[in-house]
Design a protein around this motif. Sequence first.
Motif, PDB file in Angstrom:
ATOM      1  N   ASP A  90      35.332 -16.325  -8.911  1.00 13.14           N
ATOM      2  CA  ASP A  90      35.428 -15.448 -10.077  1.00 13.14           C
ATOM      3  C   ASP A  90      36.690 -15.724 -10.890  1.00 13.14           C
ATOM      4  O   ASP A  90      36.750 -15.386 -12.080  1.00 13.14           O
ATOM      5  CB  ASP A  90      35.417 -13.984  -9.640  1.00 13.14           C
ATOM      6  N   TYR A  91      37.683 -16.323 -10.242  1.00 10.68           N
ATOM      7  CA  TYR A  91      38.920 -16.611 -10.967  1.00 10.68           C
ATOM      8  C   TYR A  91      38.688 -17.636 -12.086  1.00 10.68           C
ATOM      9  O   TYR A  91      39.448 -17.661 -13.058  1.00 10.68           O
ATOM     10  CB  TYR A  91      40.011 -17.088 -10.008  1.00 10.68           C
ATOM     11  N   LEU A  92      37.645 -18.443 -11.960  1.00 11.19           N
ATOM     12  CA  LEU A  92      37.309 -19.336 -13.066  1.00 11.19           C
ATOM     13  C   LEU A  92      36.906 -18.531 -14.303  1.00 11.19           C
ATOM     14  O   LEU A  92      37.271 -18.876 -15.437  1.00 11.19           O
ATOM     15  CB  LEU A  92      36.164 -20.273 -12.649  1.00 11.19           C
ATOM     16  N   LEU A  93      36.148 -17.453 -14.073  1.00 10.55           N
ATOM     17  CA  LEU A  93      35.774 -16.580 -15.184  1.00 10.55           C
ATOM     18  C   LEU A  93      37.003 -15.895 -15.768  1.00 10.55           C
ATOM     19  O   LEU A  93      37.140 -15.761 -16.986  1.00 10.55           O
ATOM     20  CB  LEU A  93      34.756 -15.543 -14.701  1.00 10.55           C
ATOM     21  N   PHE A  94      37.917 -15.473 -14.883  1.00  5.99           N
ATOM     22  CA  PHE A  94      39.132 -14.810 -15.368  1.00  5.99           C
ATOM     23  C   PHE A  94      39.992 -15.768 -16.201  1.00  5.99           C
ATOM     24  O   PHE A  94      40.598 -15.371 -17.195  1.00  5.99           O
ATOM     25  CB  PHE A  94      39.935 -14.265 -14.193  1.00  5.99           C
ATOM     26  N   VAL A  95      40.019 -17.029 -15.794  1.00  3.60           N
ATOM     27  CA  VAL A  95      40.758 -18.033 -16.565  1.00  3.60           C
ATOM     28  C   VAL A  95      40.109 -18.229 -17.939  1.00  3.60           C
ATOM     29  O   VAL A  95      40.798 -18.340 -18.965  1.00  3.60           O
ATOM     30  CB  VAL A  95      40.828 -19.363 -15.796  1.00  3.60           C
ATOM     31  N   LEU A  96      38.773 -18.248 -17.966  1.00  6.50           N
ATOM     32  CA  LEU A  96      38.076 -18.380 -19.250  1.00  6.50           C
ATOM     33  C   LEU A  96      38.344 -17.176 -20.153  1.00  6.50           C
ATOM     34  O   LEU A  96      38.480 -17.317 -21.371  1.00  6.50           O
ATOM     35  CB  LEU A  96      36.572 -18.536 -19.013  1.00  6.50           C
ATOM     36  N   ILE A  97      38.406 -15.994 -19.540  1.00  5.14           N
ATOM     37  CA  ILE A  97      38.741 -14.804 -20.323  1.00  5.14           C
ATOM     38  C   ILE A  97      40.145 -14.934 -20.903  1.00  5.14           C
ATOM     39  O   ILE A  97      40.389 -14.590 -22.079  1.00  5.14           O
ATOM     40  CB  ILE A  97      38.619 -13.529 -19.450  1.00  5.14           C
ATOM     41  N   GLY A  98      41.085 -15.429 -20.111  1.00  4.57           N
ATOM     42  CA  GLY A  98      42.432 -15.658 -20.612  1.00  4.57           C
ATOM     43  C   GLY A  98      42.458 -16.670 -21.738  1.00  4.57           C
ATOM     44  O   GLY A  98      43.148 -16.485 -22.753  1.00  4.57           O
ATOM     45  N   LEU A  99      41.675 -17.738 -21.585  1.00  2.00           N
ATOM     46  CA  LEU A  99      41.586 -18.768 -22.620  1.00  2.00           C
ATOM     47  C   LEU A  99      41.029 -18.198 -23.922  1.00  2.00           C
ATOM     48  O   LEU A  99      41.578 -18.396 -25.014  1.00  2.00           O
ATOM     49  CB  LEU A  99      40.700 -19.915 -22.117  1.00  2.00           C
ATOM     50  N   GLY A 100      39.936 -17.461 -23.810  1.00  2.00           N
ATOM     51  CA  GLY A 100      39.336 -16.863 -24.998  1.00  2.00           C
ATOM     52  C   GLY A 100      40.225 -15.791 -25.616  1.00  2.00           C
ATOM     53  O   GLY A 100      40.272 -15.649 -26.846  1.00  2.00           O
ATOM     54  N   SER A 101      40.939 -15.030 -24.786  1.00  2.00           N
ATOM     55  CA  SER A 101      41.819 -13.984 -25.303  1.00  2.00           C
ATOM     56  C   SER A 101      42.928 -14.569 -26.163  1.00  2.00           C
ATOM     57  O   SER A 101      43.336 -13.966 -27.166  1.00  2.00           O
ATOM     58  CB  SER A 101      42.429 -13.183 -24.142  1.00  2.00           C
ATOM     59  N   ALA A 102      43.434 -15.733 -25.774  1.00  2.00           N
ATOM     60  CA  ALA A 102      44.456 -16.390 -26.592  1.00  2.00           C
ATOM     61  C   ALA A 102      43.912 -16.711 -27.978  1.00  2.00           C
ATOM     62  O   ALA A 102      44.595 -16.507 -28.999  1.00  2.00           O
ATOM     63  CB  ALA A 102      44.948 -17.665 -25.909  1.00  2.00           C
ATOM     64  N   GLY A 103      42.682 -17.201 -28.032  1.00  2.00           N
ATOM     65  CA  GLY A 103      42.080 -17.512 -29.322  1.00  2.00           C
ATOM     66  C   GLY A 103      41.815 -16.278 -30.163  1.00  2.00           C
ATOM     67  O   GLY A 103      42.121 -16.244 -31.360  1.00  2.00           O
ATOM     68  N   VAL A 104      41.254 -15.224 -29.543  1.00  2.00           N
ATOM     69  CA  VAL A 104      40.964 -13.998 -30.288  1.00  2.00           C
ATOM     70  C   VAL A 104      42.257 -13.312 -30.717  1.00  2.00           C
ATOM     71  O   VAL A 104      42.358 -12.780 -31.835  1.00  2.00           O
ATOM     72  CB  VAL A 104      40.105 -13.047 -29.433  1.00  2.00           C
ATOM     73  N   GLY A 105      43.268 -13.334 -29.849  1.00  2.00           N
ATOM     74  CA  GLY A 105      44.553 -12.729 -30.198  1.00  2.00           C
ATOM     75  C   GLY A 105      45.202 -13.429 -31.383  1.00  2.00           C
ATOM     76  O   GLY A 105      45.703 -12.784 -32.313  1.00  2.00           O
ATOM     77  N   THR A 106      45.181 -14.754 -31.369  1.00  2.00           N
ATOM     78  CA  THR A 106      45.742 -15.517 -32.487  1.00  2.00           C
ATOM     79  C   THR A 106      44.962 -15.258 -33.765  1.00  2.00           C
ATOM     80  O   THR A 106      45.544 -15.103 -34.856  1.00  2.00           O
ATOM     81  CB  THR A 106      45.718 -17.018 -32.160  1.00  2.00           C
ATOM     82  N   LEU A 107      43.639 -15.183 -33.652  1.00  2.00           N
ATOM     83  CA  LEU A 107      42.798 -14.886 -34.815  1.00  2.00           C
ATOM     84  C   LEU A 107      43.158 -13.527 -35.402  1.00  2.00           C
ATOM     85  O   LEU A 107      43.255 -13.372 -36.637  1.00  2.00           O
ATOM     86  CB  LEU A 107      41.321 -14.910 -34.404  1.00  2.00           C
ATOM     87  N   THR A 108      43.365 -12.530 -34.553  1.00  2.00           N
ATOM     88  CA  THR A 108      43.698 -11.187 -35.031  1.00  2.00           C
ATOM     89  C   THR A 108      45.020 -11.184 -35.788  1.00  2.00           C
ATOM     90  O   THR A 108      45.147 -10.572 -36.861  1.00  2.00           O
ATOM     91  CB  THR A 108      43.778 -10.213 -33.850  1.00  2.00           C
TER      92      THR A 108
END
Length: 593
Positions: free
Chosen positions: A241-259
Amino acid sequence: MWRQLRHRLGLPLGQHALRSSEPWQIVLCALMGAAIGLVVVAMHEVVTWLHRADFSLPAGRSLSTGIGIDPLRIALVPALGGLALGLMGLLEKHFRASEIVDPIEANAIHGGRMSLAESLRLSIATILSNAAGASLGMEAAYSQTGASMLSSLGQVLNLRRADRRIFVAAGAGAAIAAAFNAPLAGAFYGYELVLGSYAPAALAQVAIAALTGTLAVRATIGVAPIFLVHPPPVTGVDHWDYLLFVLIGLGSAGVGTLTMRAATWCESALRRYQVPRWLRPALGGALLSSIALALPQVLGSGHGAIQMLFQHQPALLLLALLLAGKIAASAISIGAGFRGGLFSSSLYLGCLFGAVMEKVAGLGIALSGAEQFTCMLVGMGAMAASIVGAPVTMVLLVLEVTGDFQVALAVLAGVVVSATITRHTFGYSFATWRFHQRGKPIRGAHDVGWIAELTARRLMRGDTFAVRQDLPLMTLREQVPLGSRSRVFVVNENGVYAGQIDVALVHDTDINDAAAGLVAIDLATNSHDFLHSTQDIRAVLARFEDAELEALPVLSEDRHILGYVSEAFALRRYAQEMEKRRSAELGERDLFK
């Protein structure tokens, strides 16, 4: 009698003694932390009452839940509140109100100096913005007020620069701790975001302020955390499941920068279309209403919406719409000029993004209830770490909300990925990004203000020896014997700098034959190498490196000589200041003595 009693009890006898007494500074931080906690409670209650009055909320409901809100109020209140905020800005401009310095800027540039009056002005504007339903949180007002309260006390007591910076961090930390009922998160918010380091000298002051701020809140409104999260046992979370958590972290960086970028795009668009500054909040409120009529959960900070999300998870499509709507609403609120921060909004955005990722992953694999909750919490921490820029704070916030160390480990994985990617690809948190947009080169709260304060005027010596450019060389030899000084500055008939002469060249025997016909200007060189009085130590050292000279004159705007600076002295003063900062950071004032 009173002085004798204070002496026996070990109390400081005067302001100077208090400046040197770390234990008493800790006591002051504890008392002020409790006061800040009560102020945060009062501000929260005011905003809650205004929400009920403005949006006719049912009892016990939060604005961001979107439940029971009159659509007519959604359509009118944000624009009318924005208009009131714009008119308030006009009044401030009329009375020429000074620029508001926030805690990070105060510690980075101003040595911990903040204005309580200006901070209260920001708090009023933030309350007005939140009352209008702006898609922002109150944390900016909380931390601004708390930091300015302790900063003002530090200025009254004439504390040292390093101690004032610690007081600012303690005030902000106490406010965040009180706002989220989370003392560890509040303390580390002070360390990471406002102080810029985990300095041993600041440990007790910031921690005790956060603790007493939290205790004050718990004594008034209760001990429950700001979000009630009751996930099933986490035994179902697998290592994969940590692979999913890493993907969430990866996507959060993109969404955070977009915001963060979206807020700037919105602001630039309003400026490009020449919308008057006072009218921008009203226009932004109208745009916000257009989103909120379809998705009322985008209104407010998002605290209530987060609680709803933990209790009732909508379908994937609605989650995606809420995520897009909240990004747009937050960007419009910031860009249009509403006051507030993205702390709470980033938590809600993260929960939405984590829920979206969990739903997408659930299309291919079966996830347990624990994994669903954990994905939302990982998204919460990772998104906030990207936007706010305080990764340890976010991990501790989730830990204090859930009390679950396994969840905290999962959040840590997402936070590390998100914070690292944001730092290397974007390079800013939301606060430092706003500084960048305003032309202020601040990347954090690290103290760089002393560099600007250590100018060439402060470094220079005033015993400059200057001669007229038409002074005969033979006379110059008489006035400046060999060994009396190393250089002579040359000026023209108007006193304007014309160059400098090496005294060794003045007495060079190779020019004896021509000496009778030479004047000072014939030996002068480096007429374009000089310092301006306002240049800071960094620019001074860079100028020495380019000119490759041992000393440079300091000139006024009209190129008259004010003094001179030697490279050796500039380097020594720079080293001394660096040693002083390091000593203060370690809490050892005589470390380099």
